[in-house]
Design an enzyme around this catalytic site. Structure first.
Site, PDB file in Angstrom:
ATOM      1  CG  ASP A   1      -1.943   1.120   1.103  1.00  0.00           C
ATOM      2  OD1 ASP A   1      -2.758   1.057   0.168  1.00  0.00           O
ATOM      3  OD2 ASP A   1      -1.918   2.071   1.910  1.00  0.00           O
TER       4      ASP A   1
ATOM      5  CG  ASP B   1     -20.795 -19.821 -28.433  1.00  0.00           C
ATOM      6  OD1 ASP B   1     -20.831 -19.583 -29.652  1.00  0.00           O
ATOM      7  OD2 ASP B   1     -19.764 -19.696 -27.755  1.00  0.00           O
TER       8      ASP B   1
ATOM      9  N   GLY C   1     -27.784 -19.385 -30.035  1.00  0.00           N
ATOM     10  CA  GLY C   1     -28.181 -18.239 -30.837  1.00  0.00           C
ATOM     11  C   GLY C   1     -26.953 -17.514 -31.343  1.00  0.00           C
TER      12      GLY C   1
HETATM   13  C1  LIG Z   1       2.969   8.541  -5.667  1.00  0.00           C
HETATM   14  C2  LIG Z   1       2.714   7.544  -6.757  1.00  0.00           C
HETATM   15  C3  LIG Z   1       1.807   6.507  -6.588  1.00  0.00           C
HETATM   16  N1  LIG Z   1       1.569   5.612  -7.586  1.00  0.00           N
HETATM   17  C4  LIG Z   1       0.595   4.522  -7.435  1.00  0.00           C
HETATM   18  C5  LIG Z   1       1.151   3.252  -6.801  1.00  0.00           C
HETATM   19  C6  LIG Z   1      -0.119   2.542  -6.378  1.00  0.00           C
HETATM   20  O1  LIG Z   1      -0.571   1.734  -7.477  1.00  0.00           O
HETATM   21  C7  LIG Z   1      -1.114   3.656  -6.150  1.00  0.00           C
HETATM   22  C8  LIG Z   1      -1.475   3.778  -4.693  1.00  0.00           C
HETATM   23  O2  LIG Z   1      -2.584   2.986  -4.416  1.00  0.00           O
HETATM   24  P1  LIG Z   1      -2.560   1.640  -3.591  1.00  0.00           P
HETATM   25  O3  LIG Z   1      -3.842   1.591  -2.810  1.00  0.00           O
HETATM   26  O4  LIG Z   1      -1.283   1.500  -2.847  1.00  0.00           O
HETATM   27  O5  LIG Z   1      -2.547   0.528  -4.725  1.00  0.00           O
HETATM   28  P2  LIG Z   1      -3.591   0.211  -5.877  1.00  0.00           P
HETATM   29  O6  LIG Z   1      -4.982   0.590  -5.476  1.00  0.00           O
HETATM   30  O7  LIG Z   1      -3.065   0.806  -7.159  1.00  0.00           O
HETATM   31  O8  LIG Z   1      -3.494  -1.352  -5.999  1.00  0.00           O
HETATM   32  P3  LIG Z   1      -3.869  -2.463  -4.870  1.00  0.00           P
HETATM   33  O9  LIG Z   1      -4.603  -1.789  -3.745  1.00  0.00           O
HETATM   34  O10 LIG Z   1      -4.730  -3.450  -5.604  1.00  0.00           O
HETATM   35  O11 LIG Z   1      -2.559  -3.007  -4.459  1.00  0.00           O
HETATM   36  O12 LIG Z   1      -0.465   4.866  -6.566  1.00  0.00           O
HETATM   37  C9  LIG Z   1       2.249   5.717  -8.798  1.00  0.00           C
HETATM   38  O13 LIG Z   1       2.039   4.905  -9.699  1.00  0.00           O
HETATM   39  N2  LIG Z   1       3.176   6.713  -8.960  1.00  0.00           N
HETATM   40  C10 LIG Z   1       3.440   7.651  -8.001  1.00  0.00           C
HETATM   41  O14 LIG Z   1       4.288   8.538  -8.224  1.00  0.00           O
END
Ligand SMILES: Cc1cn([C@H]2C[C@H](O)[C@@H](COP(=O)(O)OP(=O)(O)OP(=O)(O)O)O2)c(=O)[nH]c1=O
Length: 627
Positions: free
Chosen positions: A88, A490, A516
């Site tokens: 996270d 299908d 179908g």
């Molecule tokens: C700050 C920052 C965050 N992020 C992304 C990373 C994480 O995917 C997202 C933060 O949300 P998260 O809740 O950590 O992750 P998610 O919802 O994408 O996936 P999941 O909960 O299924 O694991 O932000 C970037 O891609 N680039 C950046 O610079």
């Protein structure tokens, strides 16, 4: 690469990434980790004020994400993974936690707070080791976090709104993506860049090293605290596993001098088939540099490998070895009625490709072959392999012409145009039909779990899988959602041939077949429609016909589309781009293109889950009427 041994420790384990984040999938895949993606359904609603520090919130959320997936897989899918990884990412500024913006105004608020200031990005990670005792799930959690400091430049209103309108902020913590357009907002980064993108790879590897290679008491090489051990250190301190494909040279070197370097030749091939050239630097530290154009060589050899797989499947060598156990090349040759020398070469090639194992007793199936290549195994891809050989191989041999003419070459290989292939199904022989359905069935079976579990579909009770063929996805759905009833819709010729594909030992009463043509006939009523591997096959005109029909479904009903979704540059994943090479009528689409297509027909709330496996999944809802 010294990272290989750490990641290599996970090779034989069923590793699951409990995340829908395409960035996390990419970071781990690039590091050579093989894993399955099962996005977590854990709702990120923990009470932030109950945590003493922001990172504790991220760590706990990561843990809950991973545990939710571990529990779901154990209970609902009846498959206990070995390791589940959850993560996270949060952004914090002045002690306040910023997650993903809920809308553009929220993104504006977040980005203007970050403007001109330094903030922290924390990613919490949980590595959950799972086991099943008396059918109960047991878990052991290792967690950690990483902090990276990022400073934003002063952002003008215009820049800020331009960035927000690009759409990039919406699925990212703090409302920016440092790896793309958001990189332009950043003045400096202190710490691990990948941590900002969503996964602190370096610390993750160190954690794995701590878990799998606790420092032995009497090693000559000292592992610096908090470092990722080098290849040499691993060889000495590990349980004797050799990461080289050339095990013999590694082992013998180890015997000679237990505290010395593994490869006597100075060259050792790592798990990826790369040559690592060991070089002594002045202070005695060994360095590895990869200099060989391995990737190019792999591409050059790709067609040979494919054909070796096709031929051994056709000769049913994997079935034979599954049934009989280890066999000599002579015995295999006699059984498959082929020459001894040719068979031996083929068996050796399959061994080199990791499909077979060879020892003094002869050749036997590697686990991969037992799982996927034996024709009657639960997740067999045997029929799909034959389909690749019989149907796709000839198409790709005409690729040059396909490129020059801009046509698929179906007319050369099959004497049919692409749009006629499905329509002509009923004119094919029963054997041909059965073969085509078997191929579709095998690929649908291995992708069904991903498609069925990408989203929580428990609210849908009446489901219609359009073009659902043998019902492989339908059976998976009712397994996961016992309240669901699924109609597979299908062509009549498909429906009359489905009986041999019914799963044994599973409740099949909730799956129905209705025949179908989804372009012409009325569609069954449903509150969730599914189009799995359908849209990419058809022309814009046909898609218009189909989606127009679906657009009159009742408001609030949903559409689930399973396809390989291209990235916005339309160059990734390679397998989808390669598949496009022989298409004329249909095409692959990016996430944005799917979103725009679906919205055009009145579907909203388009959510896309990139699974990292064969099929990605899109869920959208038919707009409620505004009257
Ligand atoms: C700050 C920052 C965050 N992020 C992304 C990373 C994480 O995917 C997202 C933060 O949300 P998260 O809740 O950590 O992750 P998610 O919802 O994408 O996936 P999941 O909960 O299924 O694991 O932000 C970037 O891609 N680039 C950046 O610079």
């Amino acid at each position: 690469m010294a990272l290989n041994p750490v990641i290599g420790k996970l090779v034989s384990k069923r590793v699951v990434l409990a995340s829908a984040s395409p960035r996390r999938q990419e970071i781990l895949a690039n590091a050579g980790l093989r894993f399955e993606v099962v996005p977590s359904w854990f709702k990120e609603t923990l009470e932030k004020s109950s945590f003493a520090a922001p990172y504790e919130y991220a760590v706990e959320t990561a843990k809950q994400k991973a545990l939710e997936v571990a529990n779901r897989m154990h209970l609902k899918h009846l498959r206990t993974p070995d390791v589940v990884i959850g993560a996270d990412t949060i952004v914090t500024i002045e002690e306040q936690i910023l997650e993903k913006p809920v809308d553009k105004q929220d993104a504006y608020k977040m980005l203007s707070r970050l403007s001109g200031k330094e903030h922290s990005v924390f990613t919490g990670v949980a590595i959950v080791h799972c086991s099943s005792k008396d059918n109960r799930l047991e878990t052991e959690v290792t967690d950690f976090y990483e902090e990276t400091k990022v400073k934003f430049a002063e952002l003008s209103e215009e820049l800020l709104w331009d960035y927000i309108h690009s759409g990039e902020p919406m699925d990212k913590a703090g409302g920016y993506g440092i790896q793309a357009l958001g990189g332009m907002l950043v003045e400096y980064v202190h710490g691990d860049f990948l941590n900002v993108v969503g996964f602190p790879l370096n610390r993750f590897c160190k954690k794995l090293a701590e878990l799998y290679y606790p420092p032995p008491k009497h090693t000559i090489h000292h592992i610096k605290h908090d470092s990722i051990p080098s290849v040499e250190t691993f060889e000495i301190s590990s349980d004797g596993e050799c990461n080289s494909s050339d095990n013999t040279s590694c082992k013998s070197a180890k015997k000679q001098n237990s505290s010395e370097i593994i490869c006597t030749s100075g060259k050792c091939r790592n798990g990826n088939g790369n040559y690592n050239v060991s070089m002594d630097s002045q202070n005695g530290v060994k360095e590895n540099t990869t200099q060989f154009p391995t990737k190019l060589l792999q591409l050059l050899d790709g067609f040979k490998a494919s054909k070796a797989l096709f031929v051994s499947s056709k000769l049913k060598i994997f079935d034979l070895l599954k049934e009989k156990g280890a066999m000599s090349s002579v015995d295999v040759a006699n059984q498959v009625k082929a020459s001894v020398c040719g068979t031996e070469r083929l068996l050796d090639a399959c061994t080199a490709l990791g499909l077979l194992e060879k020892n003094h007793q002869g050749y036997s199936n590697a686990e991969l072959a037992n799982l996927y290549l034996v024709s009657d195994s639960e997740s067999s891809l045997y029929n799909f392999v034959l389909y690749c050989n019989d149907r796709l191989w000839p198409l790709y041999t005409h690729l040059e012409l396909a490129v020059k003419e801009g046509t698929s070459q179906n007319h050369c290989t099959l004497g049919k145009k692409e749009e006629d292939l499905f329509q002509d199904f009923c004119y094919q022989s029963t054997e041909m039909k059965q073969r085509f359905m078997s191929a579709m069935h095998s690929i649908a079976k291995v992708t069904a779990r991903d498609v069925a579990s990408a989203f929580d579909l428990s609210q849908f009770r009446v489901v219609c899988d359009l073009g659902g063929c043998t019902g492989a996805l339908a059976y998976e759905l009712v397994e996961i959602y016992p309240e669901m009833k699924v109609t597979v819709f299908d062509l009549p010729d498909v429906v009359t041939n489905v009986s041999s594909f019914q799963p044994s030992g599973q409740n099949t009463t909730q799956v129905f077949f209705s025949s179908g043509d989804f372009f012409k006939d009325n569609l069954p009523e449903a509150d969730l429609y599914i189009l799995s591997r359908v849209l990419h096959d058809w022309s814009e005109e046909k898609i218009h016909t189909l989606l127009s029909k679906l657009s009159v479904c009742k408001p609030g009903s949903a559409l689930l589309v399973a396809e390989t979704v291209l990235d916005e540059k339309r160059t990734c994943p390679a397998r989808a781009v390669l598949q496009s090479l022989t298409m004329t009528e249909g095409k692959q689409r990016s996430g944005l293109e799917y979103q725009q297509l679906l919205e055009k027909y009145g579907f909203t709330n388009v959510q896309i889950k990139i699974t990292g496996n064969l099929l990605d999944v899109i869920l959208c809802i038919k707009k409620m009427s505004t009257h």
